[in-house]
Design an enzyme around this catalytic site. Structure first.
Site, PDB file in Angstrom:
ATOM      1  CB  SER A  74      -1.019  -0.059   1.358  1.00 45.69           C
ATOM      2  OG  SER A  74      -1.477   1.327   1.579  1.00 45.69           O
ATOM      3  CG  HIS A  95      29.239  36.280  30.872  1.00 41.67           C
ATOM      4  ND1 HIS A  95      27.638  36.072  30.899  1.00 41.67           N
ATOM      5  CD2 HIS A  95      29.692  35.524  31.561  1.00 41.67           C
ATOM      6  CE1 HIS A  95      27.656  35.283  32.007  1.00 41.67           C
ATOM      7  NE2 HIS A  95      28.763  34.907  32.282  1.00 41.67           N
ATOM      8  CB  SER A 146      32.399  46.019   0.746  1.00 39.71           C
ATOM      9  OG  SER A 146      31.509  47.136   0.842  1.00 39.71           O
TER      10      SER A 146
END
EC number: 4.2.1.2
Length: 461
Positions: A139, A188, A318
């Protein structure tokens, strides 16, 4: 002028362009689902062909297909696997959620090729019938999820695992000579205590090692195949033992440890194994995002950033700033990671919508998983070739940043106490002087005492 032939299904007759091998159900899907252009991935089609080949072999061995039919099906599939009929699988992802139309696309093309070999005319349903012979004992509800699992395993083993191993090799190779390069750590995004560049990269190496382990763990459930469950998991119209023999055939053909799923109701109605595997891809993208972003930060500059790593210069960066060069490989990889994370959200939602006996979000699940595998594989290979291979430490910059870091003061804690060490750091920062000068100024340590304690080489375990 195009030539057409007539094919039929339970809805009646339909025209099909003569040069194509598909039948009525494929054509109806083309007519009914003109939604975007995202076709079923090639590797999924390949997996479905493998499935049909193994099913035909088992049906022949069980006495359910005569030799001529089984042989013609087998030959047709070999030609498909060799890439002869790639333009005969045109269906888009956005179709029935069970993948029935793609399953029938494969059934019809195989039958058509076989019939052309046996009769000289493509198409039709005799002597090889797409449902009665090619789809015998199957199936779409068990065939399509089986193909999903086969495709996921093949794509992972052929593409993703080699790419990650390649990255692992070059990270190890690059960092092996960096054990003497002592740099300042950062937590951090603020200065912290020292470590070696090799130690820093060892974290990335372990992330990739864990990624490879996660893949192997997640694949364990993907090796389990739904074939034999047929319509709802009961195995109606499939012989007892077909599922086991089929899985053995697939394992032999692919050289992968496929087995029949122990519970076919679960493997039709849910796709938790693929959701879990997509979660692994998501985790890998999290790891790669962290690694790529760290390399981007360490290579920032060239004069006003951290500048601890020299990144390869591949192209101008750039259209307005002359001489600017950007970390483009990092940017490409991190964009891929965001896409994979988004794909996992899609897979999660699709996986959670397995209503009753059948999940009908199958095509979108496998489309996103295979896209994630391909994107991760290609982007990792590109990242290795055009970035990781060319990474070089900027020793002068590393030393300069390390030697003026205030966090070297941490090593003084056991000698003069946390509070006094903090006073030294604050004094040095406030007046722009060195830690040694601040320690002497505050009468905590002499220069000689300071030099005996604050030695970066002894602060890295």
């Amino acid at each position: 002028m195009k030539n057409y032939r007539i094919e039929s299904d339970s809805f009646g007759e339909i025209q099909i362009e003569e040069k194509f091998y598909w039948g009525a159900q494929t054509q109806r899907s083309l007519n009914n689902f003109k939604i975007s252009k995202q076709k079923m991935p090639k590797i999924l089609i390949h997996a479905l062909a493998i499935l049909k080949k193994c099913a035909a072999q088992v049906n022949y061995e069980f006495g359910d297909l005569e030799y001529k039919i089984a042989t013609s099906i087998d030959k047709a599939i070999d030609r498909i696997l060799a890439g002869e009929f790639e333009d005969n699988f045109p269906l888009v992802v956005w179709q029935t959620g069970s993948g029935t139309q793609t399953n029938m696309n494969m059934n019809e093309v195989i039958a058509s090729i076989a019939n052309e070999e046996l009769t000289g005319k493509k198409g039709g349903k005799s002597p090889v019938h797409p449902n009665d012979h090619v789809n015998k004992g199957q199936s779409s509800n068990d065939s399509f999820p089986t193909a999903m699992h086969i495709a996921t395993v093949l794509a992972t083993k052929q593409q993703l695992i080699p790419a990650l191993n390649n990255l692992l090799t070059y990270l190890q190779d690059k960092s092996k000579d960096w054990d003497k390069i002592i740099k300042i750590g950062r937590t951090h995004l603020q200065d912290a205590t020292p470590l070696t560049l090799k130690q820093e990269f060892s974290g990335y190496i372990t992330q990739i090692e864990y990624a490879l382990e996660r893949i192997e763990d997640a694949l364990k459930k993907v090796y389990l195949l739904a074939q034999g469950g047929t319509a709802v998991g009961t195995g109606i119209n499939s012989k007892i033992g077909f599922d086991i023999k089929f899985a053995e055939k697939v394992a032999e053909f692919t050289q992968q440890p496929f087995k029949t799923a122990p519970n076919k109701f679960e493997s039709l109605a849910a796709h938790d194994a693929l959701v879990e595997f997509s979660g692994t891809l998501n985790t890998i993208s999290v790891s790669l995002m962290k690694i790529a972003n760290d390399i981007r930060l360490l290579g920032s500059g060239p004069r006003c950033g951290l500048g601890e790593l020299h990144l390869p210069e591949n192209e101008p960066g750039s259209s307005i700033m002359p001489g600017k060069v950007n970390p483009t490989q990092v940017e490409a990889l991190t964009m891929v990671c965001t896409q994979v994370m988004g794909n996992h959200v899609t897979v999660t939602i699709a996986g959670s919508n397995g209503h009753l006996e059948l999940n009908v979000f199958k095509p979108v699940i496998i489309y996103n998983i295979l896209q994630s595998i391909e994107l991760l594989s290609d982007s990792v290979n590109s990242f290795v070739t055009h970035c990781v291979k060319g990474l070089e430490p900027n020793i002068e910059r590393i030393n300069a940043l390390r030697d003026k870091s205030l966090m070297l003061v941490t090593v003084l804690n056991p000698h003069i106490g946390y509070d006094n060490a903090a006073k030294i750091a604050k004094e040095a920062y406030k007046y722009g002087i060195t830690l040694k000068e601040a320690a002497k100024k505050l009468n905590f340590l002499s220069e000689e005492e300071f030099d005996k304690i604050v030695i970066p080489e002894k602060m890295i375990s």
